[in-house]
Design an enzyme around this catalytic site. Structure first.
Site, PDB file in Angstrom:
ATOM      1  N   SER A 114      45.330 131.440  96.155  1.00 31.74           N
ATOM      2  CA  SER A 114      45.241 130.138  94.851  1.00 31.74           C
ATOM      3  C   SER A 114      46.740 130.085  94.646  1.00 31.74           C
ATOM      4  O   SER A 114      47.431 129.410  95.557  1.00 31.74           O
ATOM      5  CB  SER A 114      44.442 131.134  93.765  1.00 31.74           C
ATOM      6  OG  SER A 114      44.208 130.301  92.751  1.00 31.74           O
ATOM      7  N   GLU A 143      34.263 127.583  96.485  1.00 27.85           N
ATOM      8  CA  GLU A 143      35.646 127.938  95.735  1.00 27.85           C
ATOM      9  C   GLU A 143      35.353 127.692  94.122  1.00 27.85           C
ATOM     10  O   GLU A 143      35.652 128.316  93.279  1.00 27.85           O
ATOM     11  CB  GLU A 143      36.479 126.767  96.229  1.00 27.85           C
ATOM     12  CG  GLU A 143      37.421 127.121  97.487  1.00 27.85           C
ATOM     13  CD  GLU A 143      38.246 128.101  97.558  1.00 27.85           C
ATOM     14  OE1 GLU A 143      38.426 128.847  96.451  1.00 27.85           O
ATOM     15  OE2 GLU A 143      38.995 128.223  98.667  1.00 27.85           O
ATOM     16  N   HIS A 145      35.775 131.380  94.741  1.00 21.90           N
ATOM     17  CA  HIS A 145      37.444 131.467  94.928  1.00 21.90           C
ATOM     18  C   HIS A 145      37.714 132.708  94.649  1.00 21.90           C
ATOM     19  O   HIS A 145      37.323 133.505  93.424  1.00 21.90           O
ATOM     20  CB  HIS A 145      37.852 130.665  93.577  1.00 21.90           C
ATOM     21  CG  HIS A 145      39.322 130.194  93.596  1.00 21.90           C
ATOM     22  ND1 HIS A 145      40.051 129.775  94.493  1.00 21.90           N
ATOM     23  CD2 HIS A 145      40.281 130.807  92.817  1.00 21.90           C
ATOM     24  CE1 HIS A 145      41.160 129.686  94.413  1.00 21.90           C
ATOM     25  NE2 HIS A 145      41.506 130.385  93.014  1.00 21.90           N
TER      26      HIS A 145
END
Length: 521
Positions: free
Chosen positions: A214, A326, A437
């Site tokens: 991320s 995600e 995610h």
């Protein structure tokens, strides 16, 4: 999810002196001796578990407080005697939540070293945590599974939020015409510390892999693109880190910084007023801010897209990938990467999608034709599919294509466990999370969350991912055990789908994520 350990003090007297310290840190001696290591700033005393040595809370830069706030990191002060390294240092200032504990302590530039028991030298993996550049710390990751494969792991803290990324005209005036990206400079300082010191911990300073997820993945991208990071690492792994390939300009960032200063009461726009603000005042002003690196003409001379397109980047082998679902976590956590308020509903669906795609060159009608609401269980699932494809899947593929075309060796993946345990939010928050995610992190760094269990197939996936990641860290190639992972090229467009049980290669990634629609190829 915090991963805290405290080491026991060794009872024998400390022998001072560089010669003795170097001897204790070398290949000879027992494990107790190896808990003592002489760094370039002084000796540290770590501790050990049944499987590894660990050295926690080592300062890699001076506290960025007072006059050092919003400046490039400086080396830490040397110390005499022995510094206890059995406890993590403070995380950097943040409000706290599912992704990091609250902190107002600016004295936070610490790293942690985990090494196997053995002689080395071990390949080194430096982990940069995620958290939208506003949260997270290096103490939340259990490195034991990676270390068991014969690599040393380093986790780091770096400045976050406005303290880490604020650009402002007054700061630029005192710093040669550039400001912002202090968090990226911290990461580079940590990598320099690794280069200078990791051999004392039996790590190989000439075999360093930087990896992150991320915001940590976008940080890795930034270090790949930054000329100031040249020579600081040899390989890179980008996990869900391509969501912003076009960074704001310095002028745009400074305009945002001016607005922050005004809101905080610094109407004179002076650096002295900014540095007089309390951490609490700064954290209050960054609520809801979209914090990203900027083109500061120093750390990042150009955008990531421009660097990768022109070939002006650090050409190291790269693993790059994203997760199949995600955005399910991001929309549920209200951590959208676009300005938004509240959940996606049928009533606000068109407005929310229109906001999401505003910079894409696509109209709502075009997107709605590609993602008809009737194909999804709810408006939020349709929205999440659009955001996943636009911001992560196709952007990540674009990044891989650009690097590959410029001569870098690239290995592409998609994490594809539709039943990955939810370890960040209450599982009942929504009926289906999919491969959300950050879901893949727990397969590399075991979670300490109570009640989380894994099937045998998920355990096999974890073992396979650890084998891929550590093989890549050792050799620049993830192959060695498990299914073959072909190198990605623009011609073969081949990804490894990381799935429970046995992973497989796929060539329909672009089709499934509608990348021709989003990127034209």
């Amino acid at each position: 999810m915090r991963f805290d350990r405290k080491g026991a003090r060794l009872g024998r007297p400390l022998l001072l002196g560089a010669f003795v310290g170097l001897a204790l840190a070398g290949c000879g001696g027992d494990n107790a001796d190896r808990n003592r290591v002489l760094t370039d700033r002084g000796e540290v005393l770590g501790n050990e578990t049944a499987s590894m040595h660990q050295y926690l809370g080592i300062p890699y830069a001076a506290p960025p407080t007072g006059a050092r706030r919003w400046k490039a990191p400086e080396p830490p002060a040397a110390w005499s005697g022995t510094r206890e390294a059995g406890k993590f240092g403070s995380g950097c200032p943040q409000t706290g939540g599912a992704f990091g504990a609250a902190s107002t302590n600016e004295d936070c530039l610490y790293l942690n070293v985990f090494t196997p028991k053995g002689d080395g030298p071990f390949p080194v993996m430096v982990w940069i945590h995620g958290g939208a550049f506003v949260s997270g710390s290096g103490d939340s990751y259990d490195a034991s599974k990676l270390v068991a494969q014969g690599v040393a792991v380093v986790t780091i803290n770096y400045r976050l939020g406005h303290l880490g990324f604020l650009a402002h005209p007054s700061l630029s005036a005192e710093q040669g015409g550039s400001s912002g990206n202090y968090g990226l400079m911290d990461q580079q300082a940590a990598l320099r510390w690794v280069k200078n010191n990791i051999a004392q911990f039996r790590g190989d300073p000439n075999n360093v892999t930087v990896f992150g997820e991320s915001a940590g993945g976008l940080s890795v991208q930034s270090q790949v693109a930054s000329p100031l990071a040249a020579g600081l690492f040899n390989k890179a792994i980008v996990q869900s880190g391509s969501y912003t390939l076009d960074q704001p300009s310095l002028a745009q960032a400074q305009a945002g910084g001016t607005a922050v200063a005004t809101a905080a009461g610094c109407t004179d726009q002076s650096a002295s007023c900014l540095r007089a603000l309390t951490v609490e005042q700064i954290l209050q002003r960054q609520a809801g801010a979209n914090v990203v690196p900027t083109i500061d003409n120093k750390v990042l001379p150009v955008s990531l897209r421009a660097a990768f397109t022109s070939g002006s980047f650090n050409k190291v082998p790269v693993i790059e990938g994203s997760n199949a679902d995600e955005y399910s976590l991001l929309s549920a956590a209200r951590m959208d990467l676009v300005p938004s308020v509240g959940p996606v509903t049928a009533a606000n669906y068109q407005a929310r999608v229109s906001s999401l795609i505003a910079a894409s060159g696509r109209t709502f009608e075009q997107v709605n034709a590609q993602y008809p609401l009737s194909a999804y269980a709810s408006p939020v699932e349709a929205y999440d599919a659009i955001a996943t494809d636009l911001l992560f899947a196709c952007s990540g593929r674009t990044s891989a294509r650009l690097k590959s075309a410029s001569g870098a060796n690239v290995y592409a993946y998609e994490f594809n466990d539709p039943n990955a345990p939810m370890i960040y939010l209450p599982p009942a928050t929504r009926p289906r999370w999919g491969a959300y995610h950050a879901a893949e992190i727990q397969y590399l760094f075991p979670t300490s969350r109570a009640g989380v269990t894994y099937t045998a197939a998920q355990q096999a996936l974890s073992n396979q991912m650890v084998a891929y990641w550590t093989a890549f860290a050792k050799n620049g190639n993830p192959n060695g055990t498990g299914p073959a992972w072909p190198q990605f090229t623009n011609a073969n467009d081949t990804f490894v789908s990381l799935e429970p049980g046995t992973s497989r290669t796929v060539t329909n990634f672009a089709q499934r994520h509608k990348c021709a629609f989003w990127t034209g190829s």
